[in-house]
Every structure is written in C-alpha cells, then in structure tokens.
Write a protein that holds these residues in place. Structure first.
Motif, PDB file in Angstrom:
ATOM      1  N   SER A 114       0.759  -1.344  -0.055  1.00 19.30           N
ATOM      2  CA  SER A 114       0.060  -0.229   0.224  1.00 19.30           C
ATOM      3  C   SER A 114       0.974   1.275   0.020  1.00 19.30           C
ATOM      4  CB  SER A 114      -0.900   0.275   1.108  1.00 19.30           C
ATOM      5  OG  SER A 114      -0.042   0.316   2.499  1.00 19.30           O
ATOM      6  N   ASP A 115       0.054   2.119  -1.270  1.00 23.68           N
ATOM      7  CA  ASP A 115       1.380   3.541  -1.235  1.00 23.68           C
ATOM      8  C   ASP A 115       0.015   4.489  -1.027  1.00 23.68           C
ATOM      9  OD1 ASP A 115       2.855   5.436  -1.501  1.00 23.68           O
ATOM     10  OD2 ASP A 115       2.815   4.952  -3.643  1.00 23.68           O
ATOM     11  N   MET A 116       0.180   5.186   0.914  1.00 26.80           N
ATOM     12  CA  MET A 116      -0.614   6.342   0.781  1.00 26.80           C
ATOM     13  C   MET A 116      -1.063   7.116   0.013  1.00 26.80           C
ATOM     14  SD  MET A 116      -0.806   7.890   4.477  1.00 26.80           S
ATOM     15  CE  MET A 116      -2.991   9.871   4.286  1.00 26.80           C
ATOM     16  N   ASN A 117      -2.524   7.265   0.113  1.00 32.93           N
ATOM     17  CA  ASN A 117      -3.024   8.483  -0.559  1.00 32.93           C
ATOM     18  C   ASN A 117      -3.332  10.105  -0.120  1.00 32.93           C
ATOM     19  OD1 ASN A 117      -4.441  10.061  -3.062  1.00 32.93           O
ATOM     20  ND2 ASN A 117      -6.258   8.238  -3.155  1.00 32.93           N
ATOM     21  N   ILE A 118      -2.094  10.761  -0.165  1.00 30.30           N
ATOM     22  CA  ILE A 118      -2.555  11.633   0.215  1.00 30.30           C
ATOM     23  C   ILE A 118      -2.371  12.991  -0.808  1.00 30.30           C
ATOM     24  CG2 ILE A 118       0.096  12.436   0.780  1.00 30.30           C
ATOM     25  CD1 ILE A 118      -0.506  13.186   3.110  1.00 30.30           C
ATOM     26  N   ARG A 119      -2.819  14.124  -0.658  1.00 30.16           N
ATOM     27  CA  ARG A 119      -3.369  14.846  -1.692  1.00 30.16           C
ATOM     28  C   ARG A 119      -2.545  16.163  -0.613  1.00 30.16           C
ATOM     29  NH1 ARG A 119      -6.561  13.331  -4.759  1.00 30.16           N
ATOM     30  NH2 ARG A 119      -8.073  11.693  -4.485  1.00 30.16           N
ATOM     31  N   GLU A 120      -1.976  16.523  -2.170  1.00 31.84           N
ATOM     32  CA  GLU A 120      -1.374  18.091  -1.385  1.00 31.84           C
ATOM     33  C   GLU A 120      -2.419  19.270  -0.591  1.00 31.84           C
ATOM     34  OE1 GLU A 120       1.272  21.031  -3.614  1.00 31.84           O
ATOM     35  OE2 GLU A 120       0.479  20.147  -4.909  1.00 31.84           O
ATOM     36  N   GLU A 121      -3.171  19.855  -0.145  1.00 30.60           N
ATOM     37  CA  GLU A 121      -3.607  20.483   0.230  1.00 30.60           C
ATOM     38  C   GLU A 121      -3.122  19.632   1.405  1.00 30.60           C
ATOM     39  OE1 GLU A 121      -8.179  21.958   0.922  1.00 30.60           O
ATOM     40  OE2 GLU A 121      -7.406  20.742  -1.270  1.00 30.60           O
ATOM     41  N   SER A 122      -4.270  18.569   1.819  1.00 33.42           N
ATOM     42  CA  SER A 122      -3.339  17.831   3.424  1.00 33.42           C
ATOM     43  C   SER A 122      -2.268  17.590   3.873  1.00 33.42           C
ATOM     44  CB  SER A 122      -4.169  16.297   3.295  1.00 33.42           C
ATOM     45  OG  SER A 122      -5.662  16.561   2.582  1.00 33.42           O
ATOM     46  N   PHE A 123      -1.379  17.154   2.789  1.00 34.24           N
ATOM     47  CA  PHE A 123      -0.433  17.348   3.058  1.00 34.24           C
ATOM     48  C   PHE A 123       1.054  18.683   3.402  1.00 34.24           C
ATOM     49  CE2 PHE A 123       4.480  18.308   1.385  1.00 34.24           C
ATOM     50  CZ  PHE A 123       5.342  16.837   2.379  1.00 34.24           C
ATOM     51  N   ARG A 124       0.537  20.070   2.818  1.00 37.09           N
ATOM     52  CA  ARG A 124       0.850  20.853   3.569  1.00 37.09           C
ATOM     53  C   ARG A 124       0.115  21.081   5.089  1.00 37.09           C
ATOM     54  NH1 ARG A 124       3.002  24.890  -0.341  1.00 37.09           N
ATOM     55  NH2 ARG A 124       2.958  24.192  -2.388  1.00 37.09           N
ATOM     56  N   GLN A 125      -1.086  21.384   4.608  1.00 30.54           N
ATOM     57  CA  GLN A 125      -1.898  21.094   6.355  1.00 30.54           C
ATOM     58  C   GLN A 125      -2.021  20.556   7.292  1.00 30.54           C
ATOM     59  OE1 GLN A 125      -5.843  20.073   5.380  1.00 30.54           O
ATOM     60  NE2 GLN A 125      -6.879  21.488   7.169  1.00 30.54           N
ATOM     61  N   ILE A 126      -0.940  19.543   7.449  1.00 28.63           N
ATOM     62  CA  ILE A 126      -0.690  18.576   7.840  1.00 28.63           C
ATOM     63  C   ILE A 126       1.081  18.936   8.761  1.00 28.63           C
ATOM     64  CG2 ILE A 126       0.377  15.960   8.842  1.00 28.63           C
ATOM     65  CD1 ILE A 126      -2.176  14.868   7.413  1.00 28.63           C
ATOM     66  N   LEU A 127       1.893  19.885   7.666  1.00 28.88           N
ATOM     67  CA  LEU A 127       2.979  20.245   7.931  1.00 28.88           C
ATOM     68  C   LEU A 127       3.205  21.240   8.595  1.00 28.88           C
ATOM     69  CD1 LEU A 127       4.458  19.466   4.145  1.00 28.88           C
ATOM     70  CD2 LEU A 127       5.816  19.358   6.629  1.00 28.88           C
ATOM     71  N   LEU A 128       1.779  22.615   8.476  1.00 32.95           N
ATOM     72  CA  LEU A 128       1.740  23.580   9.260  1.00 32.95           C
ATOM     73  C   LEU A 128       1.226  23.444  10.478  1.00 32.95           C
ATOM     74  CD1 LEU A 128       0.427  25.687   5.741  1.00 32.95           C
ATOM     75  CD2 LEU A 128       2.796  26.256   7.147  1.00 32.95           C
ATOM     76  N   GLN A 129       0.900  22.233  10.271  1.00 31.49           N
ATOM     77  CA  GLN A 129       0.486  22.455  11.763  1.00 31.49           C
ATOM     78  C   GLN A 129       1.053  21.373  13.340  1.00 31.49           C
ATOM     79  OE1 GLN A 129      -2.711  18.635  11.042  1.00 31.49           O
ATOM     80  NE2 GLN A 129      -4.519  20.858  10.553  1.00 31.49           N
ATOM     81  N   CYS A 130       2.238  20.782  11.817  1.00 31.26           N
ATOM     82  CA  CYS A 130       3.538  20.197  13.379  1.00 31.26           C
ATOM     83  C   CYS A 130       4.440  21.241  13.319  1.00 31.26           C
ATOM     84  CB  CYS A 130       4.024  19.048  12.384  1.00 31.26           C
ATOM     85  SG  CYS A 130       2.593  17.796  12.394  1.00 31.26           S
ATOM     86  N   GLY A 131       4.290  22.416  12.881  1.00 30.32           N
ATOM     87  CA  GLY A 131       5.160  23.449  13.022  1.00 30.32           C
ATOM     88  C   GLY A 131       6.418  24.104  12.545  1.00 30.32           C
ATOM     89  N   PHE A 132       6.079  23.344  11.040  1.00 34.90           N
ATOM     90  CA  PHE A 132       7.293  24.040  10.177  1.00 34.90           C
ATOM     91  C   PHE A 132       6.542  24.985   9.157  1.00 34.90           C
ATOM     92  CE2 PHE A 132       7.996  18.724  10.975  1.00 34.90           C
ATOM     93  CZ  PHE A 132       9.355  19.103  10.246  1.00 34.90           C
ATOM     94  N   VAL A 133       8.084  25.744   9.056  1.00 31.28           N
ATOM     95  CA  VAL A 133       7.592  26.797   7.471  1.00 31.28           C
ATOM     96  C   VAL A 133       8.163  26.841   6.419  1.00 31.28           C
ATOM     97  CG1 VAL A 133       6.718  28.336  10.023  1.00 31.28           C
ATOM     98  CG2 VAL A 133       9.225  28.066   9.511  1.00 31.28           C
TER      99      VAL A 133
END
Length: 267
Positions: free
Chosen positions: A219-238
């Motif tokens: 399995s290769d997780m199906n992640i979309r760019e929008e969710s990906f960016r959101q999660i990174l910001l939530q985890c404190g990345f800039v």
C-alpha cells in the motif's frame, strides 16, 4: 492451485509485519533503481530527486553538521549530495534493508552498483570528483545505521540522539502510514528529532495507491497536496517549498500520482 495464486497476487501488503515477511530489498532495488544509467538529460524520478537534493544542500539553506536520513531503505540515493556537507545517521525499519545498505557501505563485491548515481552527482557538483571519490565521501559521512519506526514517539527507539540539524526522509511516510491521523502523528514524531530552526526534506507521492516489488504489492498512502501542506503547518513547519513530477508525464498516462520534493524549516 491457480485460484490460490490469484489470491496471493491480489493481496495488498500493509505497513508493519507485512514488510518483514514480504519486502525484499534486492527486488526493490531491481525494480526501481537498476534502470538509471547516470544520464541526467532526461527527466525521471532519480534525476528529479537527486537534482533537488543537490540544489538544497549546495544552496547552504540548511546549516549544521548532523543529518538524519529516516527510512533510508537499501538505497544511498538520498544521502550522496548530503555527504558533502553533513555527518549522516541512516535508519530503516527493516533489518534486511539496513544489512543491504551496510553491504555497500562496507564495499562488499556483491553490493548493489550505485556508480550511475554517483556519476550523476559528480556531474551536478561540477568538480573533478570521480565516482570513487564520492563513494569514499559517502562511506566516511555515514556514522551509523540504526533501526527506526516513524509510528513510535521516538522513531529511533531504542537509541536516543540529540536533535538533528536536518532530517531527510524519502518514500517512508507513504509506506509507513495508512491514514491522515497516522501521517500527522508520524510527522510530529519526526519533528521531535529536528532542532528548532532545523531543516526537513521529504520525498514521497501525492495521490498514490500501491507500488509493486517483485510479486508483492504494497500500500502507498493516498495523500493529496492540500492535506500534506496542512499537516506540515500543523506540525510547526514553515517556509514550505514543494516541487512535483507528474507520473503521467513519465509515460504512465493512467497514473494520476505525482512524486513530490518538499523542503521546509522547523519553526
């Protein structure tokens, strides 16, 4: 029987124990790394990833001395450019992958031949470094190869390290996580391994489904760019910078996925 064979081929292997039983590093290297000949003129996943890694490290965007490559696998592709600038700790979930990587680090004759990749990096660096020189540099830069599991609060358990200046992870989160919640947790765990202000480089796939190694499908997780960016910001990345390579443009017209290269800073 034929029915049994059909069942076996249609089973999608999941993160965790399935990897221990069904993931064979040599099959993986054969499937995804053997065809590259060192020629950087034609865009392909290897060229896309290595060119961006070179640009990130050559630019001096990330300072410091210590880099963690999380989920290195049996491959050196993600550490060749970094080896010019950092001391490197490699890691992988699978003992078989760590052993395959170690074979190359120890210069065993039966190790995988990475010379086309070393050749391409030597062209990118535009210096007179031979592939042999770069191979020696990579081997000298790697200070440890340790177990890792991004689903643990300390992904490097049972080892403990001081936070790193830079963390690089290539095609690891996609295969270690199956839900957005797991993906977010794994990124939080990774963030804990990086110094404040330190660098993060992630390579993975948007809109993935599965990938094949030998006769096995994972399995290769199906992640979309929008969710990906959101999660990174939530985890404190800039300072997120995302580059993409379309698989449809790579001669797979029905493939809606993109390989991404993302660099960011821990705020």
């Amino acid at each position: 029987s034929q029915t049994k064979m059909a069942d076996q081929t249609s089973t999608i292997r999941k993160p965790g124990d399935d990897y221990v039983h069904y993931f064979h590093p040599k099959d993986y290297l054969h499937a995804y790394y053997r065809s590259f000949n060192g020629n950087g003129d034609k865009e392909c996943p290897a060229v896309f990833i290595m060119r961006n890694l070179h640009q990130t490290f050559h630019s001096g965007r990330f300072k410091g001395q210590r880099l963690l490559d999380l989920g290195t696998g049996p491959s050196i592709m993600s550490i060749v450019s970094a080896s010019k600038h950092f001391d490197i700790t490699c890691s992988d979930y699978l003992e078989t992958c760590r052993a395959e990587l170690q074979r190359w680090l120890d210069d065993y004759p039966e190790a995988f031949d990475w010379s086309p990749y070393l050749l391409y990096v030597s062209q990118l660096e535009e210096e007179s470094s031979s592939t042999e020189h770069i191979a020696l540099r990579v081997r000298a830069a790697v200070k440890a190869v340790v177990p890792c599991d991004v689903n643990l609060a300390n992904p490097l358990h049972p080892n403990r390290f001081q936070p790193f200046d830079v963390l690089v992870s290539t095609f690891c989160l996609d295969s270690a996580c199956t839900t957005l919640e797991e993906y977010r947790s794994a990124l939080e765990h990774m963030a804990s391994l990086i110094k404040p202000g330190g660098g993060l480089v992630l390579v993975g796939k948007f809109n993935g489904t599965t990938y094949t190694v030998g006769k096995e499908t994972f399995s290769d997780m199906n992640i979309r760019e929008e969710s990906f960016r959101q999660i990174l910001l939530q985890c404190g990345f800039v300072d997120l910078d995302v580059k993409k390579l379309s698989m449809a443009d790579q001669g797979h017209p029905s493939d809606q996925s993109f390989i991404f290269y993302m660099s960011a800073r821990k705020g």
